[in-house]
Design an enzyme around this catalytic site. Sequence first.
Site, PDB file in Angstrom:
ATOM      1  N   SER A 118      -4.036  21.667  54.657  1.00  0.00           N
ATOM      2  CA  SER A 118      -3.486  20.326  54.450  1.00  0.00           C
ATOM      3  C   SER A 118      -2.044  20.396  53.983  1.00  0.00           C
ATOM      4  CB  SER A 118      -4.338  19.636  53.375  1.00  0.00           C
ATOM      5  OG  SER A 118      -3.717  18.469  52.913  1.00  0.00           O
ATOM      6  N   ASN A 142     -24.211  19.341  56.587  1.00  0.00           N
ATOM      7  CA  ASN A 142     -25.346  18.859  55.780  1.00  0.00           C
ATOM      8  C   ASN A 142     -25.382  17.331  55.702  1.00  0.00           C
ATOM      9  OD1 ASN A 142     -23.208  18.380  54.124  1.00  0.00           O
ATOM     10  ND2 ASN A 142     -23.971  19.539  52.368  1.00  0.00           N
ATOM     11  N   PHE A 178     -14.376  23.073  59.001  1.00  0.00           N
ATOM     12  CA  PHE A 178     -13.987  21.767  58.449  1.00  0.00           C
ATOM     13  C   PHE A 178     -14.758  21.407  57.187  1.00  0.00           C
ATOM     14  CE2 PHE A 178     -13.296  21.214  63.067  1.00  0.00           C
ATOM     15  CZ  PHE A 178     -11.990  20.780  63.067  1.00  0.00           C
ATOM     16  N   TYR A 214      -8.848  18.976  44.545  1.00  0.00           N
ATOM     17  CA  TYR A 214      -9.081  19.040  45.997  1.00  0.00           C
ATOM     18  C   TYR A 214      -7.957  19.819  46.670  1.00  0.00           C
ATOM     19  CZ  TYR A 214      -8.474  17.976  50.873  1.00  0.00           C
ATOM     20  OH  TYR A 214      -8.230  18.116  52.221  1.00  0.00           O
ATOM     21  N   LYS A 258      -7.579  23.840  48.766  1.00  0.00           N
ATOM     22  CA  LYS A 258      -6.956  24.223  50.054  1.00  0.00           C
ATOM     23  C   LYS A 258      -6.012  25.406  49.835  1.00  0.00           C
ATOM     24  CE  LYS A 258      -9.115  21.476  52.526  1.00  0.00           C
ATOM     25  NZ  LYS A 258     -10.034  21.931  53.545  1.00  0.00           N
ATOM     26  N   LYS A 304     -13.377  15.966  50.377  1.00  0.00           N
ATOM     27  CA  LYS A 304     -11.949  15.686  50.595  1.00  0.00           C
ATOM     28  C   LYS A 304     -11.369  14.525  49.782  1.00  0.00           C
ATOM     29  CE  LYS A 304     -12.607  12.491  54.424  1.00  0.00           C
ATOM     30  NZ  LYS A 304     -12.130  11.966  55.676  1.00  0.00           N
ATOM     31  N   TYR A 306      -2.819  20.118  58.261  1.00  0.00           N
ATOM     32  CA  TYR A 306      -2.756  18.772  58.828  1.00  0.00           C
ATOM     33  C   TYR A 306      -1.913  17.874  57.932  1.00  0.00           C
ATOM     34  CZ  TYR A 306      -7.491  20.328  60.340  1.00  0.00           C
ATOM     35  OH  TYR A 306      -8.586  21.023  60.784  1.00  0.00           O
TER      36      TYR A 306
END
Length: 341
Positions: A126, A33, A82, A151, A155, A86, A179
């Site tokens: 993460s 978006n 994804f 945040y 995850k 974040k 990651y």
Amino acid sequence: MEKVIITGGTGYIGSHTVVEFLNAGFETIIIDNLVNSKIEVLSGIEKICKRKPVFYQEDITDISAIQKIFEEHKDAVAVIHFAAYKSVGESVENPLKYYHNNIQGLVNLLRKMQNTGVKNLVFSSSCTVYGQPEKLPVTEKSPVIKPESPYGNTKKINEEIIEDTIKTNSEINCISLRYFNPIGAHPSAEIGEFPLGVPDNLLPYITQTAIGLREKLSVFGNDYNTPDGTAIRDYINVVDLAKAHVIAVNRLLEKKNKDRLEVFNIGTGEGVSVMEVIRSFEKVSNQKLNYKITGRRPGDIEKVWADTTKANKILGWKAEKTLDETILSAWEWEKKIRNKS
Ligand code: NAD
Ligand code: WQD
């Protein structure tokens, strides 16, 4: 040509991943978006790959928008997810914004995956789910704790949602990639990280300081229990990271996965301090960086780096780029977007 749906595909990591999928011969369908990325990213991707991704400017929290895209692309072989907010700091200020976007978005995607033939998912997780691990390097078996920020908690919750959904739907398979700290840009300098506003992360703050957009980098604390007193992270090159997604999708397509939800750490396996990042930047850019030591940033952990044995052995993936070449790629990108190269 096999087709993958990439949510957040115009974002920082997503755009580099689109390039790797196009290079590997896939067709890519982006849903983004543009809340944290720019449409121009598509031209950068096209310059690198000489091919265009299909692009939908849609919000994944809107189930009817997702519905249409899945109907049109029901032959897609995987979703690489994804799209999320974040910013750690913003999530502390506005947790519901984060819980809504990051959780509703995943729930919608899983709903559509349940109803269509698209059954493979690669999820962006993460290292934040480990908090400050007791033992380093951190393996996938290390305890997952409730992260300090909303945040980070999205995850952890997302991984739990995937796990619970998979238990009830015997067809969905997922690889969750945790990651560590992604940095750098594509070597072509056609795509890279483009933080809107003042960057939270270390490397964009460094390059923006060096280019003259920021006066000075604050080094958040030099009294940690580390060799030079500054905090340690595992900085992973974004192109190396992007390649892990192609490997993950191929693993799912070839049905080589041992569990229906597999988790892999994606890092270099090396811990690097803030001062080492600054020294590397000064070396590759051949200039001094204006910085000062300030107090610790609330919520920061002291040190974390990955044990990447599982990804190395099972995925056959390994970080390839050096810290210096990665930092140079970020600097080349910064110069290019400010027209100073
Ligand atoms: P990014 O903000 O650059 O990319 C995310 C993209 O998703 C953006 O283009 C944004 O416009 C889009 N997006 C957000 N909400 C959306 C929605 N509701 N509908 C459609 N599009 C939406 O972030 P990034 O650094 O590329 O991160 C990608 C993923 O990797 C995120 O899930 C992030 O949490 C995760 N991750 C990032 C890091 C990091 O340090 N960058 C580390 C670990 C995990
Ligand atoms: C790295 C180091 C800072 C800025 C964050 C999220 C984490 C993950 C990656 C997504 C730290 C120091 C930084 C500055 C500094 N994202 N620093 N001055 O904090 O490891 O992780 O991004 O999942 O969830 O928390 O990354 O780049 O912000 O910081 O000294 O201006 O650089 O203290 O030691 P972090 P970062």
